[in-house]
Structures are given as structure tokens and as C-alpha cells.
Design an enzyme around this catalytic site. Sequence first.
Site, mmCIF file in Angstrom:
data_model
loop_
_atom_site.group_PDB
_atom_site.id
_atom_site.type_symbol
_atom_site.label_atom_id
_atom_site.label_comp_id
_atom_site.label_asym_id
_atom_site.label_seq_id
_atom_site.Cartn_x
_atom_site.Cartn_y
_atom_site.Cartn_z
ATOM 1 N N LYS A 131 30.762 -19.875 8.701
ATOM 2 C CA LYS A 131 30.415 -18.735 9.564
ATOM 3 C C LYS A 131 28.973 -18.272 9.316
ATOM 4 O O LYS A 131 28.223 -18.047 10.257
ATOM 5 C CB LYS A 131 31.368 -17.549 9.328
ATOM 6 C CG LYS A 131 32.824 -17.839 9.633
ATOM 7 C CD LYS A 131 33.674 -16.580 9.535
ATOM 8 C CE LYS A 131 33.770 -15.984 8.155
ATOM 9 N NZ LYS A 131 34.446 -16.845 7.140
ATOM 10 N N ARG A 177 38.654 -8.617 9.591
ATOM 11 C CA ARG A 177 39.440 -9.482 8.709
ATOM 12 C C ARG A 177 40.894 -9.035 8.627
ATOM 13 O O ARG A 177 41.681 -9.669 7.916
ATOM 14 C CB ARG A 177 38.845 -9.430 7.310
ATOM 15 C CG ARG A 177 38.037 -10.675 6.927
ATOM 16 C CD ARG A 177 37.506 -10.425 5.553
ATOM 17 N NE ARG A 177 37.150 -11.573 4.800
ATOM 18 C CZ ARG A 177 35.897 -12.002 4.644
ATOM 19 N NH1 ARG A 177 34.913 -11.442 5.277
ATOM 20 N NH2 ARG A 177 35.653 -13.016 3.852
ATOM 21 N N ARG A 212 29.233 -24.417 -3.258
ATOM 22 C CA ARG A 212 28.221 -23.675 -2.510
ATOM 23 C C ARG A 212 27.206 -23.000 -3.443
ATOM 24 O O ARG A 212 27.568 -22.480 -4.493
ATOM 25 C CB ARG A 212 28.972 -22.610 -1.695
ATOM 26 C CG ARG A 212 28.132 -21.754 -0.823
ATOM 27 C CD ARG A 212 28.941 -21.215 0.284
ATOM 28 N NE ARG A 212 29.759 -20.056 -0.115
ATOM 29 C CZ ARG A 212 30.406 -19.304 0.771
ATOM 30 N NH1 ARG A 212 30.370 -19.583 2.051
ATOM 31 N NH2 ARG A 212 31.125 -18.295 0.358
ATOM 32 N N ARG A 249 27.773 -17.644 -6.075
ATOM 33 C CA ARG A 249 28.389 -16.324 -5.926
ATOM 34 C C ARG A 249 29.540 -16.188 -6.918
ATOM 35 O O ARG A 249 30.280 -17.139 -7.144
ATOM 36 C CB ARG A 249 28.960 -16.180 -4.507
ATOM 37 C CG ARG A 249 27.943 -15.767 -3.481
ATOM 38 C CD ARG A 249 28.464 -15.884 -2.087
ATOM 39 N NE ARG A 249 29.789 -15.304 -1.855
ATOM 40 C CZ ARG A 249 30.334 -15.168 -0.650
ATOM 41 N NH1 ARG A 249 29.681 -15.543 0.424
ATOM 42 N NH2 ARG A 249 31.533 -14.656 -0.509
ATOM 43 N N ARG A 291 41.015 -16.012 -2.500
ATOM 44 C CA ARG A 291 40.408 -15.653 -1.203
ATOM 45 C C ARG A 291 41.090 -16.388 -0.061
ATOM 46 O O ARG A 291 41.265 -15.833 1.027
ATOM 47 C CB ARG A 291 38.910 -15.977 -1.215
ATOM 48 C CG ARG A 291 38.102 -14.981 -2.024
ATOM 49 C CD ARG A 291 36.723 -15.492 -2.314
ATOM 50 N NE ARG A 291 35.893 -15.597 -1.129
ATOM 51 C CZ ARG A 291 34.822 -16.390 -1.035
ATOM 52 N NH1 ARG A 291 34.478 -17.159 -2.041
ATOM 53 N NH2 ARG A 291 34.123 -16.407 0.064
HETATM 54 P P1 AMP Z 1 32.374 -13.024 2.679
HETATM 55 O O1 AMP Z 1 30.964 -13.154 2.255
HETATM 56 O O2 AMP Z 1 32.510 -12.763 4.141
HETATM 57 O O3 AMP Z 1 33.234 -14.179 2.218
HETATM 58 O O4 AMP Z 1 32.951 -11.718 1.957
HETATM 59 C C1 AMP Z 1 32.985 -11.615 0.541
HETATM 60 C C2 AMP Z 1 33.975 -10.554 0.113
HETATM 61 O O5 AMP Z 1 33.590 -9.278 0.639
HETATM 62 C C3 AMP Z 1 35.397 -10.751 0.610
HETATM 63 O O6 AMP Z 1 36.142 -11.632 -0.201
HETATM 64 C C4 AMP Z 1 35.937 -9.324 0.578
HETATM 65 O O7 AMP Z 1 36.242 -8.928 -0.726
HETATM 66 C C5 AMP Z 1 34.727 -8.522 1.032
HETATM 67 N N1 AMP Z 1 34.710 -8.387 2.513
HETATM 68 C C6 AMP Z 1 33.811 -8.923 3.378
HETATM 69 N N2 AMP Z 1 34.103 -8.603 4.645
HETATM 70 C C7 AMP Z 1 35.232 -7.850 4.589
HETATM 71 C C8 AMP Z 1 36.058 -7.226 5.562
HETATM 72 N N3 AMP Z 1 35.795 -7.333 6.875
HETATM 73 N N4 AMP Z 1 37.133 -6.542 5.134
HETATM 74 C C9 AMP Z 1 37.423 -6.426 3.821
HETATM 75 N N5 AMP Z 1 36.708 -7.001 2.851
HETATM 76 C C10 AMP Z 1 35.613 -7.697 3.223
#
Ligand code: AMP
Length: 217
Positions: A15, A90, A129, A162, A173
Site C-alpha cells: 500500500k 482498518r 522490509r 520498523r 499484525r
Molecule cells: P501501518 O504502517 O499502516 O502498517 O501501521 C502500523 C501500525 O499503526 C498498525 O499496526 C497499528 O498499530 C497502527 N495503525 C495504523 N493505522 C491504523 C488504523 N487505521 N487504525 C488503528 N491502528 C492503526
Amino acid sequence: MGLNLILLGPPGAGKGTQAKKLVEKYGIPQVSTGDILREAVKTGTPLGVEAKSYMNRGALVPDEVVIGIVKERLKRDDCTNGYVLDGFPRTISQADALFSYLNECGCPINSVIDIRVSKEYLVKRLSGRRVCRSCGSGYHIEFSPSKGTGRCDNCGGELFQRDDDREDVVTKRLETYEAQTSPLVDYYEKSGLLKTVNGVGDVEVIFNDICKIIDGR
Ligand code: AMP
């Protein structure tokens, strides 16, 4: 009318990579809740302190927190002509809140693009990654390594992993995605907005498929 997009798909589907390419081509900003939260964690704001414990165990940050973040972000001037939402919504509650908010301002979502990648690829993609600390460019130790030794090809910045890309958190996750986010596929299918692309293969080919959907909307 603006180009309001949602990129859906599990963690590791690509994404962020595709969102960055959309930013370049269509001149709309990437709105990534993950990036916003990581920045808050880095600078140690109260939001960051709260979010960190959820993020580091692969859980979702509470809905009301992220909904507030997104509403504030979408109000900014750079979103007037559209945006690409990456990592939001999400949960069904987040999708409902987004729907009501956009309904009020009369600027609905145009397309929801689900990037499909089967589970066996995801763990490999996420755990390999690497991200540039300075400019945020993404790499993969096997699939798209940097040319230099551990530095970013674009800016020479340091590449890092990360915290939540470690294998134990990755598994969690993906479970969180299955339980809380995957129902959104059905949700947007029912609303007639869902388009799907195959997310395995060449980044440019996938991007081309996404552009065809956008240009044909
Ligand atoms: P991402 O970079 O999109 O994989 O997001 C990393 C982490 O941020 C996720 O595993 C969640 O803990 C938190 N996070 C990101 N976007 C959301 C969302 N829309 N709702 C809840 N937690 C989020």
C-alpha cells in the site's frame, strides 16, 4: 471533483509503495495513519506515547484516536483535490465514521482498491522490509535491495527495520488484519466501490493496474 482513494490490503501488500507512486502521478497527498503515528512515537507526543504500546504488539490503536487524526488531516488544504488513504480505515467503525464525515462534506470516496497478496508472501515481505530513516523510501533485503551497503539510494540515509516488522509482531499484525480489517473487503464490495488488483509481482505492473482503475472510474 477530487480523487479520493482508499488503498486496502493486508500489511505488506504494498500500500505504501503504491501510494507514493500515486502521489507522484496524480499530485494528491498520501494520508498514512501508520506514518502519522510513527512520527508521533518518534517525537514523543502524548499521542505517540499512547499509540506505541498498541503498535509494538501488532494491535490497532483505538478507533476514536485514529478517526480524530484522519478528520484533522483531511481538513488540510492539500486534500482539497483528493488524497490516497493508506492504512485507514482498518475497522468497520472507522469506515462508518469516514463515510459519515465525507457525506457531511459532500466529497465521497471514489474507489477502494484492494491489493491482494496471499498470506505466505506477507511474512517474507514484512520481515525483509527496510525503510530509509531520512526520506521514507522502502526497500526489501531480497526483492528490492539498496545498491549501497545499507544506505538509501535516493538520499544516502540510514536504512532501518520498523519495530513492528520483527517476525513475532508481524504474525500478530496479520492476525489483527484477518480479525478486524478483512471484513472491510465485504463492506466496500457491498457499497459498489471495491476494485481489486493482484499485488504479487512487479511494482510497475501493479501500479499500472491501479492507474487503469482510477482513469476508468
Ligand atoms: P501501518 O504502517 O499502516 O502498517 O501501521 C502500523 C501500525 O499503526 C498498525 O499496526 C497499528 O498499530 C497502527 N495503525 C495504523 N493505522 C491504523 C488504523 N487505521 N487504525 C488503528 N491502528 C492503526
